[in-house]
Scaffold this motif. Sequence first.
Motif, PDB file in Angstrom:
ATOM      1  N   ILE B  49      88.690 -18.770  55.019  1.00  0.00           N
ATOM      2  CA  ILE B  49      87.504 -19.343  54.987  1.00  0.00           C
ATOM      3  C   ILE B  49      86.995 -19.674  56.394  1.00  0.00           C
ATOM      4  N   GLU B  50      85.786 -19.317  56.675  1.00  0.00           N
ATOM      5  CA  GLU B  50      84.999 -19.509  57.935  1.00  0.00           C
ATOM      6  C   GLU B  50      84.029 -20.708  57.919  1.00  0.00           C
ATOM      7  N   THR B  51      84.303 -21.453  58.832  1.00  0.00           N
ATOM      8  CA  THR B  51      83.048 -22.445  58.958  1.00  0.00           C
ATOM      9  C   THR B  51      82.059 -22.185  60.047  1.00  0.00           C
ATOM     10  N   ALA B  52      82.543 -21.096  60.674  1.00  0.00           N
ATOM     11  CA  ALA B  52      81.857 -20.685  61.693  1.00  0.00           C
ATOM     12  C   ALA B  52      80.327 -20.448  61.573  1.00  0.00           C
ATOM     13  N   ASN B  53      79.791 -19.895  60.395  1.00  0.00           N
ATOM     14  CA  ASN B  53      78.541 -19.766  60.221  1.00  0.00           C
ATOM     15  C   ASN B  53      77.764 -21.139  60.117  1.00  0.00           C
ATOM     16  N   TYR B  54      78.335 -22.381  59.473  1.00  0.00           N
ATOM     17  CA  TYR B  54      77.799 -23.748  59.566  1.00  0.00           C
ATOM     18  C   TYR B  54      77.536 -23.879  60.762  1.00  0.00           C
TER      19      TYR B  54
END
Lengths: 285, 272
Positions: B49-54
């Motif tokens: 799971i990526e939070t990088a986009n947010y």
Amino acid sequence: MTSRPAILFLLPALLLYAAFVVVPILQVVAYSFFSWDNGIAQEFVGLANYTHLGSDSVFWAALSHNAIWVVLTLAFPLLAGLLLAAILADRSPRTIQVMSAIYFIPRTIPLVVAGIIWGWIYNPLFGLLNYGLDMMGLGSLAGAWLAEESTALVSLNVVGAWTFFGFCVVIYLGAIQSIDPSLYEAAEVDGAPWWRKFRDITVPLLNNSTLFLGLYAAIEAMRFFDLIWVTTQGGPGYATEVLTTHVYKTFFLVGDFGYAAVLSVVLLVIVLSLSAIAFRLLRAK
Amino acid sequence: MNRITKHSQTIILALFALYALAPVYLVLLASMRSESDLFDGPLSLPWPIETANYVRVWTESGFSTFFWNSLKISAAVTILVLLTAPLAGYAFAKMQFRGREALFALFLAGLVVPAPSVIVALYGNLQAMGLIDTHLGVILPQAALLMPFAVFMMRTVMQEVPDELIEASTMDGATPLYGFLTVVVPLARPGLMSLTLIVFLFSWQEYLLPLVVLQTETLKTITVGAASLQGRYGVDYGGIAAAGLIAFAPLVVLFLAMQRSFVRGLSAGAVK
């Protein structure tokens, strides 16, 4: 009560409304009677700007798309809302609350965002719709949904329906819950099946709600802008052009003030007539 | 009702729940997926799971600014409507004065006026008032466009307030405004709550006014930001998904928390 406090109570709302809605409407009407150059009114030309309407094929295309949008909205989200509300009404209060919340969620999503999300679902390369069709072995039906003239408007209407059917469920549910239960009990004694109760009791008694939602849908179909602007901007070609996008383009992109005012007046006349009809019909009930 | 009917009805209910929720779920997945996973298909579970986009849209693409701008504008519109519409609704519901019917009809007519139909004149007016590229230039017209709905709804709410209570406060010698604030407002609280939620929702969703009025990047709202992100980086789907989610998550949460109040407000004016 005397009228002085009444005026004072009204004044703040009235001033704001007059300054930013009523006066601009009157101005738009006035603008439509003038010739314009570079945003400056030149001379009074009477109805000359209006004569352009007849030869403006984009205008007629836009108007027909608005009309198609009304028909599609009556055919899908309204009927779906009626059916879902009738089914839900027999279920437990908990189910009613949860399901109507789920159906209603899309309406809380800004149409701009709805347009972006569905733009993806329709994406010809990796959109969910083509992907799903492929998985079911129906890959031959896949298409560039929003980029083809034949499918763009209907595809967008599915998005509009997505944000609207939950509202229909809520309105119909409220009305069904106020129907006298003894009517259904009597029908059950007679052994009537579900669909016959639906057809003979629920549907006729919901006439008023249907009328309200139908008129509401018709007015909304004339007013909507965001969804089209963020997805197709009226294209491909003019396949999804509607009156509001035509006004926007004529004013901001072409810079034709007089004709943009004419189109605004036409739009206003249509929505105001629809709402006058709505009030007359709904009050008569 | 026989079992087959009941089961097929349950299937219909479920299918429409899927229709309502699948697009939301899809965005949630996409917002947590890294760029390289994109072509695994729209339903593949993002892992890790990526939070990088947010983080990226919030800090680099200006969405923290857009978010606060939307919050500021929506709050201001809501307060402006709350300060004006209940008074007007009360006047229409409970006071006698000349021209009442005509004035009410004037408000009613505005219920259906679409923003695009007045923009041709409104834009020039805002320019003349020096309000182009200011938040006030969005707030004032938006409150005005929502006014008919708010006044109409408030009139319905105020009609429910019993006349005897208002008369009692008048006989105590209270001024109309004092009576309104101490007697009417507390009784109308559920209606005022609905009005607050609906106006905030509509204002947050608004697109056309901020689109044409605001030009400076740091003044733009979240709807305009989300739409322009789509155009600017046509390939950053993770970023757009995260931006979309930031744009609608507060509304969904607000709605789920206060469903009853919302529904009452949105169905105000609907015939029963």
